[in-house]
Motif scaffolding. Structure first.
Motif, PDB file in Angstrom:
ATOM      1  N   LEU A 264      69.283  46.903  10.966  1.00 22.82           N
ATOM      2  CA  LEU A 264      70.359  46.681  11.923  1.00 22.82           C
ATOM      3  C   LEU A 264      71.345  47.843  11.869  1.00 22.82           C
ATOM      4  O   LEU A 264      71.487  48.506  10.837  1.00 22.82           O
ATOM      5  CB  LEU A 264      71.082  45.364  11.639  1.00 22.82           C
ATOM      6  N   HIS A 265      72.027  48.049  12.965  1.00 25.36           N
ATOM      7  CA  HIS A 265      73.057  49.092  13.042  1.00 25.36           C
ATOM      8  C   HIS A 265      74.452  48.491  12.884  1.00 25.36           C
ATOM      9  O   HIS A 265      75.354  49.150  12.378  1.00 25.36           O
ATOM     10  CB  HIS A 265      72.973  49.828  14.380  1.00 25.36           C
ATOM     11  N   ARG A 266      74.608  47.229  13.308  1.00 22.12           N
ATOM     12  CA  ARG A 266      75.934  46.612  13.327  1.00 22.12           C
ATOM     13  C   ARG A 266      75.841  45.137  12.954  1.00 22.12           C
ATOM     14  O   ARG A 266      74.948  44.422  13.402  1.00 22.12           O
ATOM     15  CB  ARG A 266      76.518  46.748  14.732  1.00 22.12           C
ATOM     16  N   VAL A 267      76.807  44.703  12.147  1.00 22.45           N
ATOM     17  CA  VAL A 267      76.995  43.288  11.855  1.00 22.45           C
ATOM     18  C   VAL A 267      78.461  42.987  12.123  1.00 22.45           C
ATOM     19  O   VAL A 267      79.339  43.770  11.750  1.00 22.45           O
ATOM     20  CB  VAL A 267      76.630  42.949  10.389  1.00 22.45           C
ATOM     21  N   GLU A 268      78.710  41.880  12.792  1.00 25.14           N
ATOM     22  CA  GLU A 268      80.102  41.514  13.042  1.00 25.14           C
ATOM     23  C   GLU A 268      80.347  40.069  12.646  1.00 25.14           C
ATOM     24  O   GLU A 268      79.417  39.288  12.483  1.00 25.14           O
ATOM     25  CB  GLU A 268      80.493  41.758  14.492  1.00 25.14           C
ATOM     26  N   LEU A 269      81.607  39.756  12.471  1.00 23.70           N
ATOM     27  CA  LEU A 269      82.003  38.385  12.173  1.00 23.70           C
ATOM     28  C   LEU A 269      83.344  38.120  12.813  1.00 23.70           C
ATOM     29  O   LEU A 269      84.100  39.040  13.112  1.00 23.70           O
ATOM     30  CB  LEU A 269      82.027  38.118  10.673  1.00 23.70           C
ATOM     31  N   GLY A 270      83.609  36.843  13.016  1.00 21.02           N
ATOM     32  CA  GLY A 270      84.885  36.428  13.563  1.00 21.02           C
ATOM     33  C   GLY A 270      85.431  35.261  12.775  1.00 21.02           C
ATOM     34  O   GLY A 270      84.676  34.390  12.338  1.00 21.02           O
ATOM     35  N   CYS A 271      86.740  35.254  12.578  1.00 17.69           N
ATOM     36  CA  CYS A 271      87.382  34.148  11.878  1.00 17.69           C
ATOM     37  C   CYS A 271      88.840  34.065  12.330  1.00 17.69           C
ATOM     38  O   CYS A 271      89.406  35.049  12.808  1.00 17.69           O
ATOM     39  CB  CYS A 271      87.290  34.303  10.371  1.00 17.69           C
ATOM     40  N   ALA A 272      89.424  32.920  12.166  1.00 20.14           N
ATOM     41  CA  ALA A 272      90.840  32.747  12.497  1.00 20.14           C
ATOM     42  C   ALA A 272      91.683  33.599  11.554  1.00 20.14           C
ATOM     43  O   ALA A 272      91.394  33.654  10.356  1.00 20.14           O
ATOM     44  CB  ALA A 272      91.234  31.278  12.379  1.00 20.14           C
ATOM     45  N   PRO A 273      92.714  34.264  12.066  1.00 15.04           N
ATOM     46  CA  PRO A 273      93.586  35.062  11.192  1.00 15.04           C
ATOM     47  C   PRO A 273      94.201  34.225  10.057  1.00 15.04           C
ATOM     48  O   PRO A 273      94.470  34.738   8.978  1.00 15.04           O
ATOM     49  CB  PRO A 273      94.673  35.588  12.131  1.00 15.04           C
TER      50      PRO A 273
END
Length: 177
Positions: A121-130
């Motif tokens: 993979l070239h990119r891994v992302e994640l999201g979470c509440a601040p």
């Protein structure tokens, strides 16, 4: 420090222990994860783990059970794997009894090595509440870069929450210090 391993889920073998862990820490886990409140029995958990195993077999995702000193401690996953775009999203949760011991950082290091080395993979992302400070700290400790914040992107506990977006590129992972 705990000995940390990750492995694909074993639906029949893991369901009872996984459900007991979710049930024990449901109040904490449900603060930031809407899906964690869904399993209401060992059978529900087994069905969920079967879906994860099928996703693994089809290459759509890479779900892993986190083991700390041989004990189930949580889950980490790559979702939405795109071979065409060499991209995936990262998700994870850890039982309170294992927090603060480096378990999640070790587990995600194993999964990110798999993502960047084995899956190329070239990119891994994640999201979470601040406000989810634990998750933000894990992302930052692993070298993820904050890339922005989406307004009202998650609906949890009866209200909308912003989602902080983090990204990590293969070169950043390989060149971390």
């Amino acid at each position: 420090m705990s000995v940390v391993e990750i492995r694909p889920p074993d639906p029949a073998g893991d369901a009872e222990r996984m459900y007991a862990l979710i049930e024990r820490y449901r109040a904490t886990l449900s603060q930031w994860m809407a899906g964690i409140v869904r399993p209401q029995s060992t059978a529900d958990t087994e069905a969920f783990l079967r879906l994860q195993a099928e996703g693994n077999d089809e290459g759509r995702c890479a779900h892993r059970v986190i083991l700390a000193d041989g004990e189930i401690a949580g889950i980490c996953s790559l979702h939405g794997i795109s071979a065409a775009h060499r991209y995936a999203r990262l998700g994870y949760w850890l039982a309170d009894s294992h927090v603060g011991r480096g378990v999640m950082s070790q587990a995600l290091t194993l999964l990110l090595n798999y993502a960047f080395e084995d899956l190329a993979l070239h990119r891994v992302e994640l999201g979470c509440a601040p406000e989810n400070l634990r998750s933000c700290r894990v992302a930052e400790r692993l070298g993820f870069k904050q890339e922005g914040e989406l307004r009202d992107a998650q609906f949890l506990r009866g209200r909308f929450w912003n989602m902080r977006c983090y990204g990590l590129l293969a070169d950043e992972w390989k060149n971390r210090t």
